[in-house]
Design an enzyme around this catalytic site. Sequence first.
Site, PDB file in Angstrom:
ATOM      1  N   THR A 111     -10.242  -7.149  -5.829  1.00 37.65           N
ATOM      2  CA  THR A 111     -11.517  -7.108  -6.575  1.00 37.65           C
ATOM      3  C   THR A 111     -12.133  -5.707  -6.495  1.00 37.65           C
ATOM      4  O   THR A 111     -12.945  -5.338  -7.325  1.00 37.65           O
ATOM      5  CB  THR A 111     -12.512  -8.139  -5.989  1.00 37.65           C
ATOM      6  N   HIS A 139       2.915   3.237  -8.826  1.00 40.22           N
ATOM      7  CA  HIS A 139       2.763   1.801  -9.132  1.00 40.22           C
ATOM      8  C   HIS A 139       4.024   1.264  -9.809  1.00 40.22           C
ATOM      9  O   HIS A 139       4.483   0.167  -9.506  1.00 40.22           O
ATOM     10  CB  HIS A 139       1.550   1.588 -10.047  1.00 40.22           C
ATOM     11  N   ASP A 156       0.823  -1.207   0.000  1.00 38.89           N
ATOM     12  CA  ASP A 156       0.000   0.000   0.000  1.00 38.89           C
ATOM     13  C   ASP A 156       0.862   1.263   0.000  1.00 38.89           C
ATOM     14  O   ASP A 156       2.007   1.244   0.445  1.00 38.89           O
ATOM     15  CB  ASP A 156      -0.857  -0.036   1.274  1.00 38.89           C
ATOM     16  N   LEU A 195      11.727 -20.261  -3.899  1.00 40.05           N
ATOM     17  CA  LEU A 195      10.635 -19.428  -3.374  1.00 40.05           C
ATOM     18  C   LEU A 195       9.421 -19.479  -4.304  1.00 40.05           C
ATOM     19  O   LEU A 195       9.570 -19.398  -5.530  1.00 40.05           O
ATOM     20  CB  LEU A 195      11.110 -17.969  -3.272  1.00 40.05           C
TER      21      LEU A 195
HETATM   22  C1  LIG Z   1      -1.653  -5.544 -11.038  1.00 44.36           C
HETATM   23  C2  LIG Z   1      -0.241  -5.466 -10.552  1.00 44.36           C
HETATM   24  C3  LIG Z   1       0.200  -4.320  -9.868  1.00 44.36           C
HETATM   25  C4  LIG Z   1       1.505  -4.253  -9.446  1.00 44.36           C
HETATM   26  N1  LIG Z   1       1.928  -3.132  -8.746  1.00 44.36           N
HETATM   27  C5  LIG Z   1       3.296  -2.897  -8.311  1.00 44.36           C
HETATM   28  C6  LIG Z   1       3.475  -3.244  -6.871  1.00 44.36           C
HETATM   29  C7  LIG Z   1       2.690  -2.323  -5.965  1.00 44.36           C
HETATM   30  C8  LIG Z   1       1.252  -2.658  -5.941  1.00 44.36           C
HETATM   31  C9  LIG Z   1       0.398  -2.251  -7.058  1.00 44.36           C
HETATM   32  C10 LIG Z   1       1.005  -2.073  -8.370  1.00 44.36           C
HETATM   33  N2  LIG Z   1       2.335  -5.315  -9.709  1.00 44.36           N
HETATM   34  N3  LIG Z   1       3.638  -5.532  -9.397  1.00 44.36           N
HETATM   35  C11 LIG Z   1       3.961  -6.752  -9.858  1.00 44.36           C
HETATM   36  C12 LIG Z   1       2.870  -7.342 -10.460  1.00 44.36           C
HETATM   37  C13 LIG Z   1       2.798  -8.689 -11.039  1.00 44.36           C
HETATM   38  C14 LIG Z   1       1.601  -9.403 -11.001  1.00 44.36           C
HETATM   39  C15 LIG Z   1       1.549 -10.688 -11.514  1.00 44.36           C
HETATM   40  C16 LIG Z   1       2.694 -11.241 -12.061  1.00 44.36           C
HETATM   41  F1  LIG Z   1       2.668 -12.502 -12.547  1.00 44.36           F
HETATM   42  C17 LIG Z   1       3.879 -10.534 -12.103  1.00 44.36           C
HETATM   43  C18 LIG Z   1       3.940  -9.253 -11.583  1.00 44.36           C
HETATM   44  C19 LIG Z   1       1.836  -6.427 -10.363  1.00 44.36           C
HETATM   45  N4  LIG Z   1       0.570  -6.515 -10.791  1.00 44.36           N
END
Ligand SMILES: Cc1cc(N2CCCCCC2)n2ncc(-c3ccc(F)cc3)c2n1
Length: 258
Positions: free
Chosen positions: A84, A55, A38, A149
Site C-alpha cells: 500500500t 522489476h 526486495d 501449489l
Molecule cells: C506489482 C507486481 C510486481 C512484480 N514485481 C516482480 C517481482 C519483484 C517485486 C516487484 C516487482 N510482480 N511480479 C509478479 C507479479 C504478479 C502479480 C500478480 C499476479 F497475478 C501475477 C504476477 C508482480 N506484480
Amino acid sequence: MFYNKFFKKQTTAPKTETERIDKVKSSVIPKHVAIIMDGNGRWAKKRSLPRVAGHHEGMKVVRKITILANDLGIETLTMFAFSTENWKRPKTEVDYLMNLPEEFLKIYLPELIEKNVKVQMIGDRTQIPKHTLRAVDKAIDDTKDNDGLILNFALNYGSRAEILHAVKEIALDIKNGKIVEENISEELFSNYLMTKNLPDPDLLIRTSGEIRLSNFMLWQLAYTEFCFTNVLWPDFNEEEFLNAIEQYQKRSRRFGGI
Ligand SMILES: Cc1cc(N2CCCCCC2)n2ncc(-c3ccc(F)cc3)c2n1
C-alpha cells in the site's frame, strides 16, 4: 566427505542440485513460505539501468522460485509484489508495476496451469487498475480447480489496513447480532483476514539485507521463522531458495513452548 557429529557416520555433501533437492525433500518442508522480494531497484542501479529493469528481472525470478517451490511440495507461496506504500513511488514506476501482473501471466500462466498451480491474491482491490485486476482475476479463474501449489500474490497489500478492516467487520457483526463479544478469539479474528483460507507462514524470506517487516502479514507472522539474506531479489535463485529452506530445517520451532 564430511563427518556428521550427531550420527557418527560418514555422509557426503550433495553434489548436484537434484541431489540437494532430494536431500531437502527428505526433511521437513514448510507448508507456507512468504517472500518479501526486495532489492530490485538497487540491482538496476548497480548496473546503471532504470529501476524498472530490476522489476522486470525480478519477475523472472518469481517464476523460477514458484516452479521449485511446487516441485518441493510447498503448499502455499505468498509473494509480496506491491505494498500500500508503493503508490508513493513515481507514477512511471507505479504504471510499470501495474502492468507486470499481465506481463507475467501472459508469459507464464500456461506453464502454471500445466504444473497444477493455483493463483490467488490478497490486497485492497479498490485502487488497482481495472486492466491489472482483469488479468489477475482471469488467472485466478483459470486455475481455480488446480490443487497444487497456491501462488498467492500480495498486491496493494498492507497488514495494518487488513487488521483495521477486520476490526471494523467484527464491530459491524457484533452490532447486527451476527457474533457476540465473548466469541472473539484468535481463530475468529483470523477468519476476518484476507488470508482466512491460508495457514500462517512457516518461513518468511526477505532479500536485499533489509531487516524489517514493512507492514507485511503482521498478525500471520507471529510464529514464523525469518530468513534475511543480502542477496538482491533479481539475483535470488534456486540455490538461495534451498539455502533458506535448509536454514528453516535446522531450526526447531517451539511456538512459544520450551
Ligand atoms: C506489482 C507486481 C510486481 C512484480 N514485481 C516482480 C517481482 C519483484 C517485486 C516487484 C516487482 N510482480 N511480479 C509478479 C507479479 C504478479 C502479480 C500478480 C499476479 F497475478 C501475477 C504476477 C508482480 N506484480
